[in-house]
Design a protein around this motif. Structure first.
Motif, PDB file in Angstrom:
ATOM      1  N   PRO A 199      -3.021  -1.126   6.365  1.00 53.51           N
ATOM      2  CA  PRO A 199      -2.647  -0.856   4.967  1.00 53.51           C
ATOM      3  C   PRO A 199      -3.387   0.340   4.362  1.00 53.51           C
ATOM      4  O   PRO A 199      -2.786   1.121   3.622  1.00 53.51           O
ATOM      5  CB  PRO A 199      -3.029  -2.159   4.248  1.00 53.51           C
ATOM      6  CG  PRO A 199      -2.910  -3.207   5.299  1.00 53.51           C
ATOM      7  CD  PRO A 199      -3.402  -2.541   6.556  1.00 53.51           C
ATOM      8  N   LEU A 200      -4.681   0.507   4.688  1.00 55.17           N
ATOM      9  CA  LEU A 200      -5.409   1.654   4.152  1.00 55.17           C
ATOM     10  C   LEU A 200      -4.865   2.960   4.719  1.00 55.17           C
ATOM     11  O   LEU A 200      -4.742   3.963   4.004  1.00 55.17           O
ATOM     12  CB  LEU A 200      -6.902   1.527   4.457  1.00 55.17           C
ATOM     13  CG  LEU A 200      -7.705   0.626   3.518  1.00 55.17           C
ATOM     14  CD1 LEU A 200      -9.157   0.547   3.956  1.00 55.17           C
ATOM     15  CD2 LEU A 200      -7.617   1.126   2.078  1.00 55.17           C
TER      16      LEU A 200
ATOM     17  N   SER B  67      -7.794  11.433  -1.479  1.00 51.59           N
ATOM     18  CA  SER B  67      -7.491  11.603  -0.056  1.00 51.59           C
ATOM     19  C   SER B  67      -8.352  12.681   0.582  1.00 51.59           C
ATOM     20  O   SER B  67      -8.730  12.576   1.752  1.00 51.59           O
ATOM     21  CB  SER B  67      -6.012  11.965   0.128  1.00 51.59           C
ATOM     22  OG  SER B  67      -5.170  10.932  -0.329  1.00 51.59           O
TER      23      SER B  67
ATOM     24  N   PHE C   3      -1.745   3.696   2.912  1.00 52.18           N
ATOM     25  CA  PHE C   3      -2.011   4.171   1.557  1.00 52.18           C
ATOM     26  C   PHE C   3      -2.283   5.672   1.557  1.00 52.18           C
ATOM     27  O   PHE C   3      -1.778   6.412   0.710  1.00 52.18           O
ATOM     28  CB  PHE C   3      -3.204   3.419   0.974  1.00 52.18           C
ATOM     29  CG  PHE C   3      -3.675   3.961  -0.349  1.00 52.18           C
ATOM     30  CD1 PHE C   3      -2.971   3.679  -1.519  1.00 52.18           C
ATOM     31  CD2 PHE C   3      -4.795   4.776  -0.425  1.00 52.18           C
ATOM     32  CE1 PHE C   3      -3.392   4.208  -2.734  1.00 52.18           C
ATOM     33  CE2 PHE C   3      -5.220   5.294  -1.630  1.00 52.18           C
ATOM     34  CZ  PHE C   3      -4.518   5.010  -2.795  1.00 52.18           C
TER      35      PHE C   3
ATOM     36  N   ALA D 243       0.827  -1.209   0.000  1.00 49.21           N
ATOM     37  CA  ALA D 243       0.000   0.000   0.000  1.00 49.21           C
ATOM     38  C   ALA D 243       0.858   1.256   0.000  1.00 49.21           C
ATOM     39  O   ALA D 243       0.566   2.239  -0.700  1.00 49.21           O
ATOM     40  CB  ALA D 243      -0.925  -0.005   1.216  1.00 49.21           C
TER      41      ALA D 243
ATOM     42  N   TYR E 222      -4.750  11.196  -6.753  1.00 51.84           N
ATOM     43  CA  TYR E 222      -4.465  10.725  -5.383  1.00 51.84           C
ATOM     44  C   TYR E 222      -4.857  11.787  -4.366  1.00 51.84           C
ATOM     45  O   TYR E 222      -5.486  11.478  -3.345  1.00 51.84           O
ATOM     46  CB  TYR E 222      -2.979  10.386  -5.262  1.00 51.84           C
ATOM     47  CG  TYR E 222      -2.557   9.980  -3.873  1.00 51.84           C
ATOM     48  CD1 TYR E 222      -2.761   8.680  -3.414  1.00 51.84           C
ATOM     49  CD2 TYR E 222      -1.965  10.902  -3.009  1.00 51.84           C
ATOM     50  CE1 TYR E 222      -2.385   8.304  -2.128  1.00 51.84           C
ATOM     51  CE2 TYR E 222      -1.581  10.535  -1.722  1.00 51.84           C
ATOM     52  CZ  TYR E 222      -1.793   9.242  -1.287  1.00 51.84           C
ATOM     53  OH  TYR E 222      -1.432   8.879  -0.013  1.00 51.84           O
TER      54      TYR E 222
ATOM     55  N   VAL F  62       2.430   1.745  -3.516  1.00 51.46           N
ATOM     56  CA  VAL F  62       1.426   2.233  -4.462  1.00 51.46           C
ATOM     57  C   VAL F  62       1.160   3.720  -4.229  1.00 51.46           C
ATOM     58  O   VAL F  62       1.108   4.520  -5.183  1.00 51.46           O
ATOM     59  CB  VAL F  62       0.115   1.424  -4.326  1.00 51.46           C
ATOM     60  CG1 VAL F  62      -1.011   2.091  -5.113  1.00 51.46           C
ATOM     61  CG2 VAL F  62       0.317  -0.005  -4.809  1.00 51.46           C
ATOM     62  N   ALA F  63       1.005   4.124  -2.972  1.00 51.47           N
ATOM     63  CA  ALA F  63       0.748   5.528  -2.652  1.00 51.47           C
ATOM     64  C   ALA F  63       1.912   6.418  -3.073  1.00 51.47           C
ATOM     65  O   ALA F  63       1.716   7.497  -3.651  1.00 51.47           O
ATOM     66  CB  ALA F  63       0.482   5.687  -1.157  1.00 51.47           C
TER      67      ALA F  63
END
Length: 432
Positions: A283-284, A58, A287, A38, A54, A41-42
């Motif tokens: 993980p979130l 957010s 991210f 995560a 992104y 990816v972020a």
């Protein structure tokens, strides 16, 4: 005079406790790999031509405005999802000290002292660098104080080390204790616009929750609304909402009402919620928190010259190593203990380096200290990423070098298993 188990550092725990911790660590290792994925990816998305998407994602707000809960997705991840993480950490900490091997003060002294040293020395290093540096920001002193157990275990999984169970248990306990220290720091130093009324009202659903769990009620439709109400009121009080997770965990009973009644309620809740914490919540959060724009704030060179970045990297790589190793040595010195058979100070040193992997809670404190999306927040997050990667790489070198020795210890333990499936060394520990 022969050695006794009472004066050994990193001695084996009970077989039941070792088995339970092993199950926890397997969940955390899988969660750590998801956390790393995560974060990558972020980071890639935030520095790609599509970075605007992104930022928009957010900042997207959801939730009822009437209750002041129209929060961005990033804020929901930090305030809501991490409350689940701290709930599980609180359950683990309470269980360890009430019913686990750490109910023995002599066993608890080592990880508690190591956690305190691993918080204090990095904080001092960061503070000194930013106090002496031009345009430093001492307010971020708490950013490099926490060890991320999921990230650390993911590193162990990637380097495929056969780290002995006692060292893994020590790492887990140290991380949980410094999570508790971190949440205390957040509650005292990084809460804003404190309001007494919502906090006092939070005691109502919290008390109701406590009364129900003390009666061993497990019905989610009763407990979940009370937990949510506690979270909402703590959030409204100005204290960071993750504190609600720890408060709820601490009222859950650990000990079974009667022998043979099945797992205690704390163990039951931990079993239910840990996969959600490790596999979804953390993980979130990673991210939404790890999307640092490296080109922002004057570019990479300016970021690396900032005392905030320098202080965090030094604190994680040097401060954690010194703090954990020195605290362990002091415990050994004052208790006249000896390292358990088969272990050396290189193992302690490598584990202390691995303690410099700070991620989840460090990212949270960075946002609280500097403000989400500010230049200093981006620099701090870059320091957290760099410091964690360097600490992980150095720890991997030390621990991988010792891996052949660890593999031999594990092989000897496996050979000692008898018909009951319990290695003889654990039965010997129990009989002493």
């Amino acid at each position: 005079m022969p050695k006794t188990t009472q004066n050994w550092l990193f001695r084996r725990g009970s077989w039941a406790e070792t088995t339970r911790v092993g199950n926890i660590l397997r969940t955390e290792t899988a969660g750590g790999l998801l956390l790393l994925a995560a974060a990558v990816v972020a980071l890639v998305w935030a520095n790609s031509p599509w970075s605007g998407g992104y930022r928009t994602l957010s900042a997207t707000e959801i939730g009822p405005a009437a209750w002041h809960l129209n929060l961005s997705l990033a804020a929901w991840a930090a305030d809501g999802l991490l409350a689940i993480f701290f709930f599980v950490a609180g359950l683990e900490l309470k269980r360890e000290f009430v019913a686990g091997d750490l109910r023995d003060p002599r066993r608890a002294a080592l990880p508690v002292a190591a956690a305190i040293g691993g918080v204090a020395i990095p904080a001092v290093i960061y503070f000194v660098v930013n106090q002496l540096g031009t345009d430093g920001a001492p307010i971020g002193w708490a950013v490099p104080t926490a060890t991320d157990i999921a990230f650390a275990l993911a590193v162990l999984g990637l380097i495929s080390t056969h780290l002995p169970a006692a060292l893994r248990t020590f790492l887990l306990t140290l991380a949980v204790v410094d999570d508790l220290i971190a949440i205390t720091i957040i509650a005292i130093f990084y809460s804003s616009s404190f309001a007494w009324a919502p906090l006092l009202l939070a005691l109502v659903p919290l008390t109701a929750f406590a009364l129900l769990v003390q009666r061993r009620v497990r019905s989610w439709w009763l407990l979940l609304p009370l937990a949510a109400a506690t979270w909402i009121l703590v959030h409204a009080s100005g204290i960071h909402a993750t504190v609600a997770g720890v408060l709820l965990a601490f009222v859950v009973p650990v000990v079974r009402r009667s022998p043979g009644a099945g797992p205690g309620l704390a163990e039951h809740f931990e079993h239910r919620w840990r996969p959600l914490s490790a596999g979804v919540a953390v993980p979130l959060f990673a991210f939404f928190a790890a999307g640092v724009s490296i080109a922002g704030g004057g570019g990479l060179a300016a970021s690396l010259r900032d005392p905030v970045t320098i202080g965090i990297v030094l604190a994680l790589v040097v401060g954690k190593t010194i703090g954990i190793t020195a605290s362990t040595w002091l415990v050994q010195r004052f208790t006249r203990a000896q390292l358990a058979d088969g272990l050396s100070w290189w193992d302690v040193f490598g584990l202390a380096m691995l303690g410099g992997v700070g991620f989840t809670v460090s990212l949270l404190i960075s946002e609280l200290a500097f403000g989400v999306g500010t230049t200093r927040d981006d620099h701090a997050k870059l320091g957290i990423l760099l410091g964690s990667v360097v600490a992980a790489a150095l720890a991997a070198v030390v621990l991988r070098t010792r891996n052949r020795h660890y593999r031999r210890l594990c092989a000897e333990e496996e050979r000692d298993r008898d018909a009951d499936g319990i290695p003889d060394v654990y039965e010997e520990e129990t009989s002493r």
